[in-house]
Design an enzyme around this catalytic site. Structure first.
Site, PDB file in Angstrom:
ATOM      1  N   TRP A  80      -1.058  -6.801  -6.830  1.00  0.00           N
ATOM      2  CA  TRP A  80      -1.369  -5.764  -7.818  1.00  0.00           C
ATOM      3  C   TRP A  80      -0.136  -4.946  -8.209  1.00  0.00           C
ATOM      4  O   TRP A  80       0.033  -4.606  -9.380  1.00  0.00           O
ATOM      5  CB  TRP A  80      -2.483  -4.859  -7.315  1.00  0.00           C
ATOM      6  CG  TRP A  80      -2.947  -3.836  -8.315  1.00  0.00           C
ATOM      7  CD1 TRP A  80      -3.082  -2.497  -8.109  1.00  0.00           C
ATOM      8  CD2 TRP A  80      -3.350  -4.058  -9.678  1.00  0.00           C
ATOM      9  NE1 TRP A  80      -3.543  -1.865  -9.244  1.00  0.00           N
ATOM     10  CE2 TRP A  80      -3.709  -2.811 -10.231  1.00  0.00           C
ATOM     11  CE3 TRP A  80      -3.423  -5.192 -10.481  1.00  0.00           C
ATOM     12  CZ2 TRP A  80      -4.155  -2.673 -11.542  1.00  0.00           C
ATOM     13  CZ3 TRP A  80      -3.872  -5.064 -11.799  1.00  0.00           C
ATOM     14  CH2 TRP A  80      -4.228  -3.803 -12.312  1.00  0.00           C
TER      15      TRP A  80
ATOM     16  N   CYS B  62      15.524  -8.851  -4.301  1.00  0.00           N
ATOM     17  CA  CYS B  62      16.192  -8.224  -5.447  1.00  0.00           C
ATOM     18  C   CYS B  62      15.468  -6.930  -5.802  1.00  0.00           C
ATOM     19  O   CYS B  62      14.340  -6.692  -5.355  1.00  0.00           O
ATOM     20  CB  CYS B  62      16.198  -9.169  -6.645  1.00  0.00           C
ATOM     21  SG  CYS B  62      14.598  -9.267  -7.491  1.00  0.00           S
TER      22      CYS B  62
ATOM     23  N   GLU C 229       3.634  -3.742 -12.481  1.00  0.00           N
ATOM     24  CA  GLU C 229       5.020  -3.644 -12.931  1.00  0.00           C
ATOM     25  C   GLU C 229       5.250  -4.498 -14.165  1.00  0.00           C
ATOM     26  O   GLU C 229       5.878  -4.051 -15.134  1.00  0.00           O
ATOM     27  CB  GLU C 229       5.965  -4.048 -11.803  1.00  0.00           C
ATOM     28  CG  GLU C 229       6.031  -3.029 -10.671  1.00  0.00           C
ATOM     29  CD  GLU C 229       6.765  -3.541  -9.445  1.00  0.00           C
ATOM     30  OE1 GLU C 229       6.748  -2.834  -8.422  1.00  0.00           O
ATOM     31  OE2 GLU C 229       7.354  -4.647  -9.504  1.00  0.00           O
TER      32      GLU C 229
ATOM     33  N   GLN D 157      -5.272 -11.517  -5.355  1.00  0.00           N
ATOM     34  CA  GLN D 157      -4.404 -12.142  -6.350  1.00  0.00           C
ATOM     35  C   GLN D 157      -5.172 -13.033  -7.329  1.00  0.00           C
ATOM     36  O   GLN D 157      -4.827 -13.099  -8.513  1.00  0.00           O
ATOM     37  CB  GLN D 157      -3.310 -12.939  -5.649  1.00  0.00           C
ATOM     38  CG  GLN D 157      -2.410 -12.080  -4.771  1.00  0.00           C
ATOM     39  CD  GLN D 157      -1.622 -12.882  -3.757  1.00  0.00           C
ATOM     40  OE1 GLN D 157      -1.548 -14.109  -3.837  1.00  0.00           O
ATOM     41  NE2 GLN D 157      -1.030 -12.205  -2.776  1.00  0.00           N
TER      42      GLN D 157
ATOM     43  N   SER E 156       3.022  -5.959  -8.308  1.00  0.00           N
ATOM     44  CA  SER E 156       3.820  -6.796  -9.208  1.00  0.00           C
ATOM     45  C   SER E 156       3.146  -6.937 -10.567  1.00  0.00           C
ATOM     46  O   SER E 156       3.818  -6.920 -11.607  1.00  0.00           O
ATOM     47  CB  SER E 156       4.038  -8.181  -8.590  1.00  0.00           C
ATOM     48  OG  SER E 156       4.931  -8.120  -7.501  1.00  0.00           O
TER      49      SER E 156
ATOM     50  N   ASP F 174      -5.585   6.099   2.263  1.00  0.00           N
ATOM     51  CA  ASP F 174      -5.821   4.768   1.709  1.00  0.00           C
ATOM     52  C   ASP F 174      -7.284   4.406   1.930  1.00  0.00           C
ATOM     53  O   ASP F 174      -7.796   4.484   3.047  1.00  0.00           O
ATOM     54  CB  ASP F 174      -4.906   3.768   2.414  1.00  0.00           C
ATOM     55  CG  ASP F 174      -4.787   2.451   1.677  1.00  0.00           C
ATOM     56  OD1 ASP F 174      -5.815   1.922   1.222  1.00  0.00           O
ATOM     57  OD2 ASP F 174      -3.653   1.936   1.560  1.00  0.00           O
TER      58      ASP F 174
ATOM     59  N   HIS G 244       0.831  -1.210   0.000  1.00  0.00           N
ATOM     60  CA  HIS G 244       0.000   0.000   0.000  1.00  0.00           C
ATOM     61  C   HIS G 244       0.864   1.257   0.000  1.00  0.00           C
ATOM     62  O   HIS G 244       0.491   2.267  -0.598  1.00  0.00           O
ATOM     63  CB  HIS G 244      -0.920  -0.003   1.229  1.00  0.00           C
ATOM     64  CG  HIS G 244      -2.008  -1.015   1.140  1.00  0.00           C
ATOM     65  ND1 HIS G 244      -3.312  -0.702   0.874  1.00  0.00           N
ATOM     66  CD2 HIS G 244      -1.970  -2.376   1.270  1.00  0.00           C
ATOM     67  CE1 HIS G 244      -4.044  -1.806   0.846  1.00  0.00           C
ATOM     68  NE2 HIS G 244      -3.247  -2.829   1.097  1.00  0.00           N
TER      69      HIS G 244
END
Length: 448
Positions: A345, A325, A350, A367, A347, A106, A17
């Site tokens: 969300w 990473c 991206e 997910q 990921s 939020d 978030h």
């Protein structure tokens, strides 16, 4: 640019978030607003804060949430109630001290609107999740989420027909996680009363559901909330979110990727919270190995003991296993050809923004719905199937990796991913749909 208004920005204190709301804050700071982003004490000590793009116009403040140093043995309902009571009071005190013009909060903390109204402040609800997910929760709140006959399918306006496994998992499993379901559903308790509704998506990505939402209430899309250097490059040096719960192994990962051919690496990462059972970890490990592809696998230190004995040494020619990473750098590297992801969300955005096809391995909450869209709406990935024991087998893992990495099917997914990458860039570049919405939001803050 001189700051013309001061905005308090308050994300829910979790990495997934904080990141999107921090990125939105950078955009506001770049357009002349002074931004104070609020964290809470129970998480601030574990955050690795970097100086983000936005400079002096973007500052951080921490307030107590009543959870630091206290007794955490009580249940989640008591935990949340104490959080709300303490933070409401401390947020109000901070606002009195800083005298902002407005609050961006939020959406899963709807009580922040009450705090803002009590101080005579305008407020914007920021929805961090995909709009498709938000609308499932909205229909649940309104009591309109109905099963379609014996097929156990769910129909909602402007959305694909969903089976029960496509819904956010908190809905069918609500009896197991009632406090979390309440958190998600209650964001719609007063959202109509907010001055603005800001959405972490872009117009063409969720066009149908956004058109339906816009017919009901005024909305503004402001995403994708990905650092600017990977999209429009309007924000100089904005290469990272600027807040990390983990220290990434950047140099090791990038040097290793530099030795690999274009689109030859499977990048596997399942987020900062997901835990995998030992049997499942073993199946994933051998599925990666048996695919005969290069792989970069993120396995948190707390999960390493679940890896098969000698796995790392036996796969060292093709694989690299690290604790964390720099995901954006990895996904944008030419060697990465596929992203095995839990479909959080951030990921997902991206991967879409960087043109990387996905193997979808959703676990819970939003997910499952994100995975539904990845496969059936955006056509940028495939979804693994679980067996009767709830396990993704090594054979299934190998099959889905090869489906994305090889052949015409893989080429089609890659072409679709690149198309979404271009549309994401179009949305945030100067004059794009999200950029114009942010400009309008700033103008409304400054001029009224």
């Amino acid at each position: 640019m001189e700051s013309k208004a001061h905005i308090l920005v308050f994300p829910f204190p979790a990495q997934g978030h904080i990141n999107p709301i921090l990125q939105f804050s950078k955009r506001l700071a770049s357009k002349g607003l002074k931004i104070t982003l609020i964290t809470t004490t129970s998480i601030s000590h574990s955050l690795h804060l970097q100086t983000p793009a936005g400079g002096a116009a973007l500052q951080f403040e921490s307030i107590s949430d009543g959870l630091d140093g206290g007794d955490h043995s009580d249940n989640i309902h008591t935990h949340l109630d104490r959080f709300i009571a303490t933070v409401s009071q401390n947020l109000a005190q901070l606002a009195v001290k800083l005298r902002p013009n407005a609050v961006v909060y939020d959406a899963i903390m709807p009580w922040c609107l009450d705090v803002a109204r009590g101080l005579g402040l305008r407020a914007a609800a920021f929805f961090t999740q995909m709009c498709g997910v938000s609308m499932v929760y909205y229909h649940q709140y309104e009591g309109n989420l109905k099963v379609d006959g014996e097929n156990c399918r769910f129909s909602m306006p402007a959305m694909p027909v969903m089976e029960i496994g496509d819904l956010p998992s908190l809905i069918p499993d609500g009896h197991l996680y009632p406090a979390f379901l309440r958190l998600m559903v209650d964001q719609f308790s007063n959202f109509r009363e907010a001055d603005w509704r800001l959405l972490n998506t872009f117009d063409k990505l969720e066009e149908e559901v956004l058109n339906w939402m816009a017919s009901q209430w005024p909305i503004k899309t402001v995403g994708p909330t990905v650092p600017s250097m990977y999209l429009d490059k309007q924000l100089e040096d904005d290469k990272d979110y600027g807040v990390n719960l983990f220290q990434p192994s950047a140099e090791v990962c990038m040097k290793w990727l530099d030795t690999k051919e274009k689109a030859s690496v499977v990048y596997a990462s399942f987020g900062s919270l997901a835990t995998v059972g030992e049997s499942q970890m073993e199946e994933l490990a051998w599925g990666l190995k048996n695919s005969d592809k290069n792989f970069l696998w993120i396995v948190r230190a707390s999960e390493e003991s679940k890896l098969p004995r000698n796995f790392i040494s036996e796969t060292s020619e093709k694989g690299l296993v690290v604790n964390w990473c720099p995901q954006l750098q990895v996904l944008s590297h030419h060697a990465v050809g596929c992203f095995m992801t839990h479909c959080g969300w951030n990921s997902t955005l991206e991967a879409l923004s960087l043109g990387v096809p996905m193997v979808a391995m959703p676990v819970w909450t939003d997910q499952t719905t994100n995975a539904k869209y990845i496969v059936d709406v955006w056509h940028t990935g495939v979804r693994v199937k679980v067996n009767e024991r709830g396990i993704i087998t090594r054979e299934e893992t190998e099959l889905r990796i090869k489906e994305v990495m090889e052949g015409e099917r893989g080429n089609e997914l890659r072409r679709n991913a690149v198309r979404w990458k271009e549309l994401a860039k179009e949305a945030v570049r100067k004059g794009g749909s999200s950029d114009k919405n942010i400009e309008e939001f700033v103008a409304e803050l400054v001029c009224t």
